[in-house]
Design a protein around this motif. Structure first.
Motif, PDB file in Angstrom:
ATOM      1  N   ILE A 246       0.824  -1.219   0.000  1.00 27.26           N
ATOM      2  CA  ILE A 246       0.000   0.000   0.000  1.00 27.26           C
ATOM      3  C   ILE A 246       0.857   1.268   0.000  1.00 27.26           C
ATOM      4  CG2 ILE A 246      -1.871  -1.183   1.199  1.00 27.26           C
ATOM      5  CD1 ILE A 246      -1.047   0.442   3.718  1.00 27.26           C
ATOM      6  N   THR A 247       2.168   1.129  -0.106  1.00 30.50           N
ATOM      7  CA  THR A 247       3.071   2.282  -0.038  1.00 30.50           C
ATOM      8  C   THR A 247       3.619   2.601  -1.422  1.00 30.50           C
ATOM      9  OG1 THR A 247       3.721   1.656   2.200  1.00 30.50           O
ATOM     10  CG2 THR A 247       5.123   3.230   1.058  1.00 30.50           C
ATOM     11  N   LYS A 248       3.674   3.888  -1.721  1.00 27.70           N
ATOM     12  CA  LYS A 248       4.290   4.360  -2.953  1.00 27.70           C
ATOM     13  C   LYS A 248       5.410   5.334  -2.581  1.00 27.70           C
ATOM     14  CE  LYS A 248       0.143   4.094  -5.888  1.00 27.70           C
ATOM     15  NZ  LYS A 248       0.680   3.160  -6.900  1.00 27.70           N
ATOM     16  N   LEU A 249       6.625   5.004  -2.982  1.00 25.61           N
ATOM     17  CA  LEU A 249       7.772   5.884  -2.782  1.00 25.61           C
ATOM     18  C   LEU A 249       8.008   6.634  -4.090  1.00 25.61           C
ATOM     19  CD1 LEU A 249      10.132   3.397  -0.916  1.00 25.61           C
ATOM     20  CD2 LEU A 249       8.499   5.023   0.071  1.00 25.61           C
ATOM     21  N   THR A 250       7.927   7.950  -4.028  1.00 30.05           N
ATOM     22  CA  THR A 250       7.918   8.755  -5.249  1.00 30.05           C
ATOM     23  C   THR A 250       9.054   9.762  -5.254  1.00 30.05           C
ATOM     24  OG1 THR A 250       5.507   8.580  -5.304  1.00 30.05           O
ATOM     25  CG2 THR A 250       6.504  10.254  -6.716  1.00 30.05           C
ATOM     26  N   LEU A 251       9.709   9.855  -6.395  1.00 34.53           N
ATOM     27  CA  LEU A 251      10.695  10.909  -6.652  1.00 34.53           C
ATOM     28  C   LEU A 251      10.235  11.626  -7.914  1.00 34.53           C
ATOM     29  CD1 LEU A 251      14.537  10.750  -6.434  1.00 34.53           C
ATOM     30  CD2 LEU A 251      13.438  11.784  -8.420  1.00 34.53           C
ATOM     31  N   GLU A 252       9.911  12.900  -7.765  1.00 36.52           N
ATOM     32  CA  GLU A 252       9.344  13.677  -8.860  1.00 36.52           C
ATOM     33  C   GLU A 252      10.222  14.906  -9.112  1.00 36.52           C
ATOM     34  OE1 GLU A 252       5.050  15.821  -9.820  1.00 36.52           O
ATOM     35  OE2 GLU A 252       5.139  13.926  -8.696  1.00 36.52           O
ATOM     36  N   ALA A 253      10.756  15.015 -10.311  1.00 38.36           N
ATOM     37  CA  ALA A 253      11.676  16.108 -10.648  1.00 38.36           C
ATOM     38  C   ALA A 253      11.030  17.045 -11.659  1.00 38.36           C
ATOM     39  CB  ALA A 253      12.982  15.552 -11.214  1.00 38.36           C
ATOM     40  N   ILE A 254      11.334  18.330 -11.510  1.00 39.84           N
ATOM     41  CA  ILE A 254      10.894  19.357 -12.449  1.00 39.84           C
ATOM     42  C   ILE A 254      12.110  20.172 -12.865  1.00 39.84           C
ATOM     43  CG2 ILE A 254       9.691  21.581 -12.587  1.00 39.84           C
ATOM     44  CD1 ILE A 254       7.322  20.388 -11.294  1.00 39.84           C
ATOM     45  N   VAL A 255      12.220  20.428 -14.143  1.00 39.12           N
ATOM     46  CA  VAL A 255      13.293  21.271 -14.681  1.00 39.12           C
ATOM     47  C   VAL A 255      12.649  22.434 -15.398  1.00 39.12           C
ATOM     48  CG1 VAL A 255      15.249  21.391 -16.257  1.00 39.12           C
ATOM     49  CG2 VAL A 255      14.848  19.304 -14.933  1.00 39.12           C
ATOM     50  N   ALA A 256      13.032  23.651 -15.035  1.00 43.23           N
ATOM     51  CA  ALA A 256      12.514  24.856 -15.663  1.00 43.23           C
ATOM     52  C   ALA A 256      13.684  25.782 -15.971  1.00 43.23           C
ATOM     53  CB  ALA A 256      11.521  25.568 -14.743  1.00 43.23           C
ATOM     54  N   GLN A 257      13.952  26.000 -17.238  1.00 40.12           N
ATOM     55  CA  GLN A 257      15.114  26.779 -17.647  1.00 40.12           C
ATOM     56  C   GLN A 257      16.364  26.213 -16.961  1.00 40.12           C
ATOM     57  OE1 GLN A 257      12.188  28.811 -16.664  1.00 40.12           O
ATOM     58  NE2 GLN A 257      11.636  28.679 -18.817  1.00 40.12           N
ATOM     59  N   ASN A 258      16.985  26.969 -16.058  1.00 41.31           N
ATOM     60  CA  ASN A 258      18.193  26.492 -15.388  1.00 41.31           C
ATOM     61  C   ASN A 258      17.914  25.968 -13.984  1.00 41.31           C
ATOM     62  OD1 ASN A 258      19.962  27.284 -17.529  1.00 41.31           O
ATOM     63  ND2 ASN A 258      19.776  29.402 -16.840  1.00 41.31           N
ATOM     64  N   VAL A 259      16.642  25.893 -13.591  1.00 43.42           N
ATOM     65  CA  VAL A 259      16.297  25.501 -12.226  1.00 43.42           C
ATOM     66  C   VAL A 259      15.939  24.023 -12.185  1.00 43.42           C
ATOM     67  CG1 VAL A 259      14.895  26.055 -10.213  1.00 43.42           C
ATOM     68  CG2 VAL A 259      15.320  27.796 -11.955  1.00 43.42           C
ATOM     69  N   GLN A 260      16.436  23.339 -11.162  1.00 44.41           N
ATOM     70  CA  GLN A 260      16.074  21.945 -10.941  1.00 44.41           C
ATOM     71  C   GLN A 260      15.379  21.821  -9.588  1.00 44.41           C
ATOM     72  OE1 GLN A 260      19.682  22.530 -11.593  1.00 44.41           O
ATOM     73  NE2 GLN A 260      18.994  22.654 -13.717  1.00 44.41           N
ATOM     74  N   SER A 261      14.314  21.023  -9.563  1.00 40.50           N
ATOM     75  CA  SER A 261      13.584  20.793  -8.326  1.00 40.50           C
ATOM     76  C   SER A 261      13.283  19.313  -8.191  1.00 40.50           C
ATOM     77  CB  SER A 261      12.276  21.596  -8.311  1.00 40.50           C
ATOM     78  OG  SER A 261      11.492  21.247  -7.177  1.00 40.50           O
ATOM     79  N   VAL A 262      13.419  18.794  -6.994  1.00 38.16           N
ATOM     80  CA  VAL A 262      13.115  17.399  -6.709  1.00 38.16           C
ATOM     81  C   VAL A 262      12.189  17.339  -5.495  1.00 38.16           C
ATOM     82  CG1 VAL A 262      14.030  15.177  -6.000  1.00 38.16           C
ATOM     83  CG2 VAL A 262      15.287  16.545  -7.658  1.00 38.16           C
ATOM     84  N   MET A 263      11.113  16.569  -5.645  1.00 40.79           N
ATOM     85  CA  MET A 263      10.245  16.293  -4.499  1.00 40.79           C
ATOM     86  C   MET A 263      10.312  14.806  -4.210  1.00 40.79           C
ATOM     87  SD  MET A 263       6.250  17.191  -3.756  1.00 40.79           S
ATOM     88  CE  MET A 263       5.718  17.309  -2.036  1.00 40.79           C
ATOM     89  N   VAL A 264      10.642  14.467  -2.991  1.00 43.60           N
ATOM     90  CA  VAL A 264      10.694  13.069  -2.556  1.00 43.60           C
ATOM     91  C   VAL A 264       9.672  12.868  -1.452  1.00 43.60           C
ATOM     92  CG1 VAL A 264      13.100  12.710  -3.199  1.00 43.60           C
ATOM     93  CG2 VAL A 264      12.555  13.609  -0.948  1.00 43.60           C
ATOM     94  N   GLY A 265       9.025  11.702  -1.481  1.00 39.74           N
ATOM     95  CA  GLY A 265       8.023  11.465  -0.461  1.00 39.74           C
ATOM     96  C   GLY A 265       7.464  10.070  -0.516  1.00 39.74           C
ATOM     97  N   ALA A 266       6.576   9.799   0.415  1.00 34.25           N
ATOM     98  CA  ALA A 266       5.917   8.498   0.508  1.00 34.25           C
ATOM     99  C   ALA A 266       4.422   8.719   0.625  1.00 34.25           C
ATOM    100  CB  ALA A 266       6.448   7.725   1.709  1.00 34.25           C
ATOM    101  N   LYS A 267       3.657   7.868  -0.084  1.00 34.34           N
ATOM    102  CA  LYS A 267       2.189   7.924  -0.029  1.00 34.34           C
ATOM    103  C   LYS A 267       1.653   6.546   0.345  1.00 34.34           C
ATOM    104  CE  LYS A 267       2.016   9.244  -4.313  1.00 34.34           C
ATOM    105  NZ  LYS A 267       1.491   9.646  -5.657  1.00 34.34           N
ATOM    106  N   PHE A 268       0.548   6.562   1.069  1.00 35.25           N
ATOM    107  CA  PHE A 268      -0.141   5.326   1.417  1.00 35.25           C
ATOM    108  C   PHE A 268      -1.477   5.309   0.686  1.00 35.25           C
ATOM    109  CE2 PHE A 268       2.629   6.376   4.947  1.00 35.25           C
ATOM    110  CZ  PHE A 268       3.296   5.179   5.138  1.00 35.25           C
ATOM    111  N   THR A 269      -1.725   4.221  -0.035  1.00 39.10           N
ATOM    112  CA  THR A 269      -2.911   4.122  -0.882  1.00 39.10           C
ATOM    113  C   THR A 269      -3.968   3.250  -0.228  1.00 39.10           C
ATOM    114  OG1 THR A 269      -2.050   2.205  -2.076  1.00 39.10           O
ATOM    115  CG2 THR A 269      -1.482   4.386  -2.926  1.00 39.10           C
TER     116      THR A 269
END
Length: 385
Positions: free
Chosen positions: A361-384
């Motif tokens: 029931i657990t989802k481990l997620t790494l979600e990255a966004i790149v905008a021009q020269n900026v990098q962003s990473v969101m890491v987290g865990a979700k329970f379904t």
């Protein structure tokens, strides 16, 4: 002739305001400043415009981009599939580092000042399938039982985090007892996703196509940061022909409010049940403003150095300095003040990529966004559920 102030690199590296105007002032008072040639004194007192146009404005743009991208990347949506509902926690980091900047003003120069931007935001996440919410069963129910609402997922996020409490402050004190950190981050918002093309599964978990979904959101983030750096050690200081030290404390007060309206399209694939990859692209309209007050003031000790005099002054001027004046330590006060107010950038275009690992029931997620020269990473865990 070069002006090298080591602490200015530290102080200005803390500046992060979106594109706009700022006011800077560097002043020197007391006997220590009196030993400086008149040309150095006048240039030092009027260097603020050069610092603003050649350096501060560029750093403001850098930090603005990081703050906006961290606000966009705050929902931990992954491939965009919700069966019933999900709850989770995530942490967003965003940043970029551009080429160092050299500031030149008449005979003064600031070498290799940093041009960096960073932003951090934790979030609590809830995701709900609207078909399930309205009593139509989970989204993976039999096709003949599905309703139009099963194509919609609603993502909610929000958090309020206080820097002055808990483990962050303890960790900061353990690293450096001279730093006092206060303030908080408040974030919140929602995204409504619609599956333009519904997801498809082979029924046994070996392969699943996430479909194609489009999301429209409204994200809000407010940052208030108060930082005081009580520097017990003095920094080496060189002002033309004078060499000495500068002590004191640096005070930093920053507030920023950003509202973003992101629109994105994403898709993905799940293989062998456990592993999902996803990607997408989007754009965001942004609104908001930021305010900054940054100051450093403290005692300086300066003395004319024979080598520095020869290196920084012409022979004619150097000859006018009596030898009795060399090496005599003088005291004074050096003060730097910077304040400004600015607006957030209007639009941001971005790409999305990430992975998600399913474990019961657990989802481990790494979600990255790149905008021009900026990098962003969101890491987290979700329970379904």
């Amino acid at each position: 002739m070069k002006l090298r102030i080591g602490i200015l690199s530290l102080a200005f590296s803390l500046v992060f305001i979106p594109n706009g105007s700022a006011q800077a002032k560097v002043t020197c008072t007391g006997d220590a400043c009196g030993i400086l040639p008149t040309s150095i004194q006048s240039q030092l007192n009027s260097v603020d415009q050069a610092l603003q146009f050649q350096y501060t404005d560029k750093v403001l743009a850098t930090m603005s981009e990081a703050a906006v991208v961290s606000n966009i990347n705050s929902s931990l949506m992954g491939p965009g599939i919700v069966n019933r509902f999900q709850v989770g926690l995530g942490l967003t980091l965003a940043g970029q580092q551009k080429e160092d900047i050299n500031v030149a003003y008449q005979s003064l120069s600031f070498q290799k000042l940093p041009n960096v931007g960073a932003s951090l935001a934790p979030n609590f996440i809830v995701a709900i399938n609207l078909g399930w919410l309205m009593g139509g069963g989970p989204s993976d129910t039999e096709p003949e039982l599905k309703t139009f609402l099963h194509r919609f997922n609603l993502y909610l996020h929000g958090f309020k985090f206080n820097f002055a409490q808990g483990d962050v402050q303890k960790a900061l004190e353990a690293q450096n007892k001279n730093v006092e950190l206060g303030g908080d981050i408040t974030s919140g918002g929602f995204t409504l996703r619609f599956h333009i093309i519904e997801n498809y599964s082979d029924g046994v978990g070996l392969f699943e196509f996430s479909g194609i979904s489009m999301g429209l959101g409204l994200h809000y983030q407010r940052q208030a940061i108060d930082l005081t750096y009580n520097d017990n050690k003095t920094q080496t200081l060189t002002l033309g022909p004078a060499i000495g030290t500068w002590g004191g404390s640096t005070k930093f007060n920053y507030t920023s409010t950003v509202t973003s309206v992101p629109l994105d399209i994403r898709t993905g694939f799940r293989m062998f049940y456990f592993f999902t990859i996803f990607a997408g692209a989007g754009t965001s309209m942004n609104f908001g403003s930021s305010n900054l007050n940054l100051s450093r003031s403290g005692p300086i000790n300066l003395a004319l150095d024979s080598n520095a005099v020869s290196a920084s002054l012409s022979p004619e001027i150097a000859a006018q300095i009596p030898s009795s004046a060399l090496g005599q330590m003088k005291t004074g006060t050096l003060t730097m003040d910077l304040s400004g107010k600015a607006q957030a950038p209007n639009t941001t275009n971005f790409l999305i990529a990430g992975i998600e690992i399913n474990a019961l029931i657990t989802k481990l997620t790494l979600e990255a966004i790149v905008a021009q020269n900026v990098q962003s990473v969101m890491v987290g865990a979700k329970f379904t559920f």
